[in-house]
Design a protein around this motif. Structure first.
Motif, PDB file in Angstrom:
ATOM      1  N   GLN A   1       0.832  -1.197   0.000  1.00 37.26           N
ATOM      2  CA  GLN A   1       0.000   0.000   0.000  1.00 37.26           C
ATOM      3  C   GLN A   1       0.869   1.250   0.000  1.00 37.26           C
ATOM      4  OE1 GLN A   1      -2.393  -0.281   3.538  1.00 37.26           O
ATOM      5  NE2 GLN A   1      -0.819   0.579   4.845  1.00 37.26           N
ATOM      6  N   GLY A   2       0.331   2.306  -0.572  1.00 34.24           N
ATOM      7  CA  GLY A   2       1.047   3.572  -0.635  1.00 34.24           C
ATOM      8  C   GLY A   2       0.390   4.485  -1.648  1.00 34.24           C
ATOM      9  N   TYR A   3       1.022   5.648  -1.844  1.00 34.13           N
ATOM     10  CA  TYR A   3       0.488   6.644  -2.766  1.00 34.13           C
ATOM     11  C   TYR A   3       1.218   6.573  -4.103  1.00 34.13           C
ATOM     12  CZ  TYR A   3      -1.930   8.645   1.256  1.00 34.13           C
ATOM     13  OH  TYR A   3      -2.737   8.821   2.337  1.00 34.13           O
TER      14      TYR A   3
ATOM     15  N   GLY B   1      -1.205  10.317  -6.934  1.00 35.54           N
ATOM     16  CA  GLY B   1      -1.738  10.571  -5.597  1.00 35.54           C
ATOM     17  C   GLY B   1      -2.751   9.566  -5.117  1.00 35.54           C
ATOM     18  N   HIS B   2      -3.189   8.663  -5.974  1.00 39.19           N
ATOM     19  CA  HIS B   2      -4.135   7.631  -5.532  1.00 39.19           C
ATOM     20  C   HIS B   2      -3.491   6.767  -4.458  1.00 39.19           C
ATOM     21  CE1 HIS B   2      -7.298   7.380  -8.989  1.00 39.19           C
ATOM     22  NE2 HIS B   2      -7.297   8.530  -8.371  1.00 39.19           N
ATOM     23  N   PHE B   3      -4.275   6.430  -3.436  1.00 42.64           N
ATOM     24  CA  PHE B   3      -3.804   5.513  -2.395  1.00 42.64           C
ATOM     25  C   PHE B   3      -4.217   4.106  -2.806  1.00 42.64           C
ATOM     26  CE2 PHE B   3      -4.351   3.171   1.620  1.00 42.64           C
ATOM     27  CZ  PHE B   3      -3.070   3.304   2.131  1.00 42.64           C
TER      28      PHE B   3
ATOM     29  N   GLN C   1      -3.896  -0.182  -2.356  1.00 41.98           N
ATOM     30  CA  GLN C   1      -3.704  -1.239  -1.371  1.00 41.98           C
ATOM     31  C   GLN C   1      -3.540  -2.574  -2.098  1.00 41.98           C
ATOM     32  OE1 GLN C   1      -7.342  -0.522   0.948  1.00 41.98           O
ATOM     33  NE2 GLN C   1      -6.047   0.116   2.651  1.00 41.98           N
TER      34      GLN C   1
ATOM     35  N   ILE D   1       5.033   3.439  -6.469  1.00 36.32           N
ATOM     36  CA  ILE D   1       4.282   3.708  -5.247  1.00 36.32           C
ATOM     37  C   ILE D   1       5.261   4.246  -4.202  1.00 36.32           C
ATOM     38  CG2 ILE D   1       2.825   2.700  -3.448  1.00 36.32           C
ATOM     39  CD1 ILE D   1       2.054   0.530  -5.459  1.00 36.32           C
TER      40      ILE D   1
END
Length: 375
Positions: free
Chosen positions: A63-65, A266-268, A270, A100
């Motif tokens: 997970q991350g941006y 910028g989407h997060f 997962q 990411i």
């Protein structure tokens, strides 16, 4: 009138019998003479569709941006950052499609690398301790050899003075020497006996030192083995973090084209599940699969390697010759059709997945029928 009808009926029945017999004879003869030629002239013509040779949805593993840019090359030779991959872009195998941002994982990796360095230093220290312990053990063995030599020498000295004392005592009993000389030899004998006992005690002490040195060597080697295991554990942790960081870069599994993109800067994201759309969908298009659903009546006459002609309405009436590459062999129980796939080379990107097509496939003699006719 009635007799004429009967005569005509007999004539008609006789003609029918003769026609049937002759017709049956002619059919048998034709079948026996050139059965393969008759079957080779038969085809099945079915609607078809063009599909990518491979289609892979790509999901996030961590997970991350999503970062704004990605690396321009996969081998690090070009550090230029370029925009995210978009639909319609052709990509190479291993090319980074998006990155990411995972700063906390980078910090953890630095910590694991420091722990690995510490474990390596402890291993060097343990190895040095083993060397020191082995040297101490070797010194103890040398002292034992020296002490044992002293014991031999002390025993010899003791035996010499013992014999000398007995000789002087015998002479004193005969009056040949004085009692003072007897006392002197007795003192020498006692001194030699004490020296002998001292060297024997020294040997025991050095043997105890050797046993202690051997125990220290064993402990040092055990500590070294534990240190090696710690190094392996630390290195494994580093590799685990590096592997996870590798998932921060979404890469193409093969050369192909991007048909879907469902992320923006910028989407997060997962770790992907079946309920989430993929980040990207990559399709391999250098070769396409022509999928044909062949009805049951013709399914048994489709063989791998059978000649096929593919017509794509988008390109007019032109037919492209190919061969059957594979079949499902088992019919779909719902539609009672056999899935047949024909590989269609597409180096110039002429054909596109999803296009409608028509396949004309040459049919062969069914195996069961061929065996029956061969008898």
């Amino acid at each position: 009138m009635i007799s004429r009808l009967r005569t005509n009926r007999r004539t008609t029945l006789a003609g029918l019998v003769i026609c049937v017999l002759v017709g049956g004879l002619e059919l048998k003869t034709a079948t026996a003479q050139d059965r393969s030629a008759v079957s080779a002239a038969k085809f099945t013509i079915q609607p078809a569709r063009l599909e990518p040779y491979e289609r892979t949805p790509l999901f996030a593993k961590i997970q991350g941006y999503v970062l704004k840019t990605r690396q321009a090359s996969t081998d690090g030779s070009n550090t230029k950052q370029i925009a995210l991959t978009d639909i319609g872009d052709e990509v190479a195998e291993g090319e980074v499609l998006a990155e990411i941002d995972v700063p906390e994982m980078l910090e953890e990796l630095m910590q694991k690398e420091a722990l690995a360095e510490q474990a390596a230093a402890e291993l060097l220290q343990s190895t040095a301790a083993v060397t020191v312990a082995e040297k101490t053990m070797q010194a103890a063995k040398a002292r034992i050899a020296e002490s044992e030599a002293g014991v031999v020498r002390a025993r010899g000295e003791y035996e010499r003075w013992k014999a000398e004392h007995e000789r002087i005592r015998d002479l004193a009993e005969k009056g040949s020497v004085t009692g003072k000389l007897v006392d002197e030899t007795l003192n020498q004998l006692r001194s030699a006996e004490a020296g002998r006992d001292e060297t024997q005690a020294h040997v025991l002490a050095v043997e105890a030192d050797l046993a202690e040195a051997e125990a220290k060597v064993a402990k040092a080697k055990t500590d070294e083995a534990v240190a090696r295991v710690r190094v392996k554990v630390a290195e494994t942790e580093v590799r685990r973090l590096e592997a996870l960081l590798g998932y921060a870069r979404i890469r193409s599994p093969y050369a192909g084209i991007i048909s879907q993109r469902n992320i923006d800067t910028g989407h997060f994201v997962q770790p992907g599940t079946g309920s989430q759309p993929p980040l990207f969908v990559v399709e391999r298009i250098d070769t396409l699969r022509v999928a044909v659903d062949v009805p049951e009546r013709d399914a048994v006459r489709i063989q791998v390697g059978s000649t096929a002609w593919i017509q794509v309405p988008a390109f007019g009436e032109e037919e492209f010759k190919a061969k059957v590459s594979r079949t499902s062999w088992v019919l779909d129980p719902a539609s009672r059709t056999l899935r047949v796939e024909i590989d269609l080379s597409n180096p110039d990107r002429l054909f596109r997945p999803g296009m409608y097509a028509k396949a004309r496939i040459q049919l062969s003699v069914p195996l069961a029928k061929a065996e029956t006719q061969s008898r």
